[in-house]
Design a protein around this motif. Structure first.
Motif, mmCIF file in Angstrom:
data_model
loop_
_atom_site.group_PDB
_atom_site.id
_atom_site.type_symbol
_atom_site.label_atom_id
_atom_site.label_comp_id
_atom_site.label_asym_id
_atom_site.label_seq_id
_atom_site.Cartn_x
_atom_site.Cartn_y
_atom_site.Cartn_z
ATOM 1 N N LEU A 249 0.839 -1.211 0.000
ATOM 2 C CA LEU A 249 0.000 0.000 0.000
ATOM 3 C C LEU A 249 0.870 1.255 0.000
ATOM 4 C CD1 LEU A 249 -2.724 -1.068 2.609
ATOM 5 C CD2 LEU A 249 -3.068 -0.775 0.147
ATOM 6 N N GLY A 252 2.043 2.273 -3.196
ATOM 7 C CA GLY A 252 1.046 2.752 -4.153
ATOM 8 C C GLY A 252 0.217 1.678 -4.816
ATOM 9 N N VAL A 253 0.361 0.446 -4.383
ATOM 10 C CA VAL A 253 -0.467 -0.627 -4.933
ATOM 11 C C VAL A 253 -1.864 -0.514 -4.336
ATOM 12 C CG1 VAL A 253 -0.733 -3.148 -5.085
ATOM 13 C CG2 VAL A 253 1.558 -2.113 -5.152
ATOM 14 N N THR A 254 -2.881 -0.698 -5.160
ATOM 15 C CA THR A 254 -4.252 -0.691 -4.646
ATOM 16 C C THR A 254 -4.629 -2.115 -4.278
ATOM 17 O OG1 THR A 254 -4.835 1.160 -6.070
ATOM 18 C CG2 THR A 254 -6.658 -0.153 -5.216
ATOM 19 N N LEU A 255 -4.987 -2.306 -3.012
ATOM 20 C CA LEU A 255 -5.447 -3.619 -2.551
ATOM 21 C C LEU A 255 -6.904 -3.483 -2.155
ATOM 22 C CD1 LEU A 255 -2.468 -4.686 -0.219
ATOM 23 C CD2 LEU A 255 -2.819 -5.238 -2.638
ATOM 24 N N ALA A 256 -7.769 -4.316 -2.736
ATOM 25 C CA ALA A 256 -9.188 -4.222 -2.405
ATOM 26 C C ALA A 256 -9.374 -4.438 -0.903
ATOM 27 C CB ALA A 256 -9.980 -5.255 -3.192
ATOM 28 N N ASP A 257 -8.592 -5.343 -0.322
ATOM 29 C CA ASP A 257 -8.633 -5.570 1.118
ATOM 30 C C ASP A 257 -7.261 -6.087 1.566
ATOM 31 O OD1 ASP A 257 -8.970 -6.296 3.718
ATOM 32 O OD2 ASP A 257 -10.729 -7.573 3.370
ATOM 33 N N ARG A 271 3.710 0.887 -11.027
ATOM 34 C CA ARG A 271 2.752 1.919 -10.626
ATOM 35 C C ARG A 271 1.348 1.512 -11.017
ATOM 36 N NH1 ARG A 271 5.066 6.876 -9.278
ATOM 37 N NH2 ARG A 271 3.189 8.059 -9.667
ATOM 38 N N ASP A 272 0.385 1.958 -10.219
ATOM 39 C CA ASP A 272 -1.028 1.769 -10.533
ATOM 40 C C ASP A 272 -1.409 0.309 -10.776
ATOM 41 O OD1 ASP A 272 -1.795 4.550 -10.368
ATOM 42 O OD2 ASP A 272 -0.516 4.807 -12.120
ATOM 43 N N THR A 274 -3.491 -2.875 -9.373
ATOM 44 C CA THR A 274 -4.662 -3.121 -8.533
ATOM 45 C C THR A 274 -4.819 -4.629 -8.321
ATOM 46 O OG1 THR A 274 -5.796 -1.165 -9.342
ATOM 47 C CG2 THR A 274 -7.182 -2.875 -8.388
ATOM 48 N N ASP A 276 -7.292 -7.454 -6.462
ATOM 49 C CA ASP A 276 -8.568 -7.699 -5.780
ATOM 50 C C ASP A 276 -8.392 -8.772 -4.692
ATOM 51 O OD1 ASP A 276 -11.337 -7.645 -5.209
ATOM 52 O OD2 ASP A 276 -11.781 -7.184 -7.312
ATOM 53 N N THR A 292 -3.919 -5.192 -13.558
ATOM 54 C CA THR A 292 -5.048 -5.451 -12.672
ATOM 55 C C THR A 292 -5.166 -6.959 -12.477
ATOM 56 O OG1 THR A 292 -6.216 -3.535 -13.492
ATOM 57 C CG2 THR A 292 -7.552 -5.189 -12.406
#
Ligand code: UD1
Ligand code: CA
Length: 458
Positions: A249, A252-257, A271-272, A274, A276, A292
């Motif tokens: 996080l 910069g990684v997007t983690l759904a949870d 970068r960027d 995601t 799930d 993704t």
């Protein structure tokens, strides 16, 4: 510096045939976590004290050596007469000109930074102890101080009611001047509640001799937690996974949870990216910029290039997915799969040991094994490469711009030429020439006057 790792305890509470220190945390044996951390401190000597499950532990140490890096020596402790007795077994391996750091094979999460603080505090002539203040210190050795200075360590079972109230505990991790350590260990007795040779008794000896005893503290209490049961193993696993998730996080990684990702190896993200929920990453996995990963995917030793989209429920192992490719849902990429740019692999498609070049598609229900597939190829639903004759495997080559009609079988070795078209249902046993339609099914036939059978009345 010398490092001794104690790993002789049997771990009865694990209820397992596997020696405790070989149980995996984040897919890697507990002992390997400790060895890797120790190696990061560049010690001159590294010695593992083993006992229970000796053969399995030795085998594991051999595999660690094979991975390269420094020599690891092993010393057998049999029988196990306590932590002091355990360290004694390693003494022949140690260099007196450098201090000795004592670690535990079942305490996997101590950071190199915390150990370095302890090593720095102890220098060459002091005894250093990694201690921590716990709300519930039950069962652990307590740090007894007089006027702020450490005077001894007392075990729970030997402690007075007042000493049991002390909340500062001994993590067990210590640094000692090696020549002194030899002398102190030789003088240990076992006149205590457990009849063991306690390593912790060297503290009172150091104090008696006027050797300074200092302490350092880990960055967080979990760094000194040990594993004695499956419950504790599961707790440490969650702590470790949470740490990994927080690091992702922060990058910069997007983690759904962040509570629903498991990394059992190394996950490198651009970068960027995601990710799930419910994904498992094993070995070395690289996700390039803009990738993704949908829910419930398993990626093992894989590289996913920029902008690719891994849809839900994919299993990808030892494979490369090219940029902007679309994989899944429900796709399986097996070892040796290398996909080029903008490749589409749809549901229930399995690809093994095959290269698929840019803009090619296999969108539904196919098996592509041992194949070399060119660019802009369309592989229809139900296509199968028959790569195996029961004894040997053969390659299928599908050249650029070929179109494979649905439900075709390509019986390898066979080549489909550039721009060739295979009619649906073709069983290809000979090469299909470039640019032409090849079809192997019988001509369609309609029987005039044919009637469906009717049920006979009884
Ligand atoms: C020890 C410390 C205690 C400390 C605690 C932290 C002593 C006497 N006590 O407790 O102060 O708070 O660790 O967890 O040192 N081992 C061997 N050989 C042996 C005995 C132990 O290799 O003969 C290894 C075990 O595998 C384990 C570690 O040493 O990795 C600690 O042993 P354990 O029995 O769990 O700790 P305690 O002795 O109870
Ligand atoms: Ca013990």
């Amino acid at each position: 510096m010398n490092v001794v790792i104690l790993a002789a305890g049997m771990g009865k509470r694990m209820q397992s045939a596997l020696p405790k220190v070989l149980h995996p945390l984040a897919g890697k044996p507990l002992l390997s976590h400790v060895i890797d951390t120790a190696r990061s401190l560049s010690p001159s000597k590294l010695c593992v004290i083993y006992g229970h499950g000796g053969a399995a532990v030795l085998e594991h140490l051999e595999s660690q050596k094979a991975k390269g890096g420094m020599e690891i020596s092993a010393a057998l402790q049999e029988p196990q007469l306590g932590t002091g007795h355990a360290v004694m077994q390693g003494l022949p391996e140690l260099d007196d000109n450098a201090p000795t750091l004592i670690l535990y094979g079942d305490v996997p999460l101590t950071t190199a930074a915390s150990l370095q603080r302890l090593i720095d505090a102890a220098g060459h002539d002091k005894l250093g102890i990694l201690t921590v203040v716990l709300d519930d210190p039950f069962g652990l050795g307590r740090i007894v101080r007089h006027g702020g200075a450490i005077v001894r360590i007392v075990e729970e079972k030997d402690a007075s009611p007042n000493e049991r109230k002390i909340q500062e505990i001994n993590s067990g991790i210590m640094v000692a001047p090696t020549a002194k350590l030899r002398q102190w260990l030789a003088a240990l007795g076992n006149d205590n509640a457990q009849g063991e040779y306690y390593l912790t008794d060297i503290v009172a000896q150091a104090v008696d001799e006027g050797v300074d005893v200092v302490s350092a503290h880990p960055g967080a209490p979990w760094e000194v937690l040990g594993v004695n049961s499956k419950t504790q193993l599961a707790q440490l696993e969650r702590i470790h996974q949470n740490n990994i998730a927080q690091t992702l996080l922060e990058k910069g990684v997007t983690l759904a949870d962040p509570a629903r990702i498991d990394v059992r190896g190394e996950l490198l993200c651009g970068r960027d990216v995601t990710i799930d929920v419910g994904c498992v990453f094993e070995g070395k996995v690289e996700l390039a910029d803009g990738v993704t990963v949908g829910p419930n995917c398993v990626l093992v030793n894989a590289r996913i290039e920029a902008g690719a989209n891994i849809k839900p429920f994919c299993h990808i192992e030892d494979a490369v997915v090219g940029p902007a490719s679309q994989i899944g849902p429900y796709a399986r990429l097996r070892p040796g799969t290398v996909l080029g740019e903008d490749v589409h692999v749809g549901n229930f498609v399995e690809i093994k040991n095959s290269q698929v070049a840019a803009h090619s598609k296999a969108n539904h229900l196919a098996y592509v094994g041992d194949a070399t597939v060119g660019s802009r190829v369309n592989i229809g639903a139900g296509t199968i490469t028959c790569n195996y004759d029961g004894a040997n495997k053969f390659r299928t080559v599908i050249e650029d711009d070929a179109f494979i009609g649905s439900d075709s079988q390509l019986v390898a070795p066979v080549t489909v030429g550039a721009g060739a078209t295979l009619g649906a249902g073709t069983t290809l046993t000979k090469d299909a020439p470039a640019g032409k339609l090849t079809i192997s099914r019988p001509k369609q036939l309609t029987i005039e006057g044919w009637k469906r059978p009717v049920k006979v009345k009884k």
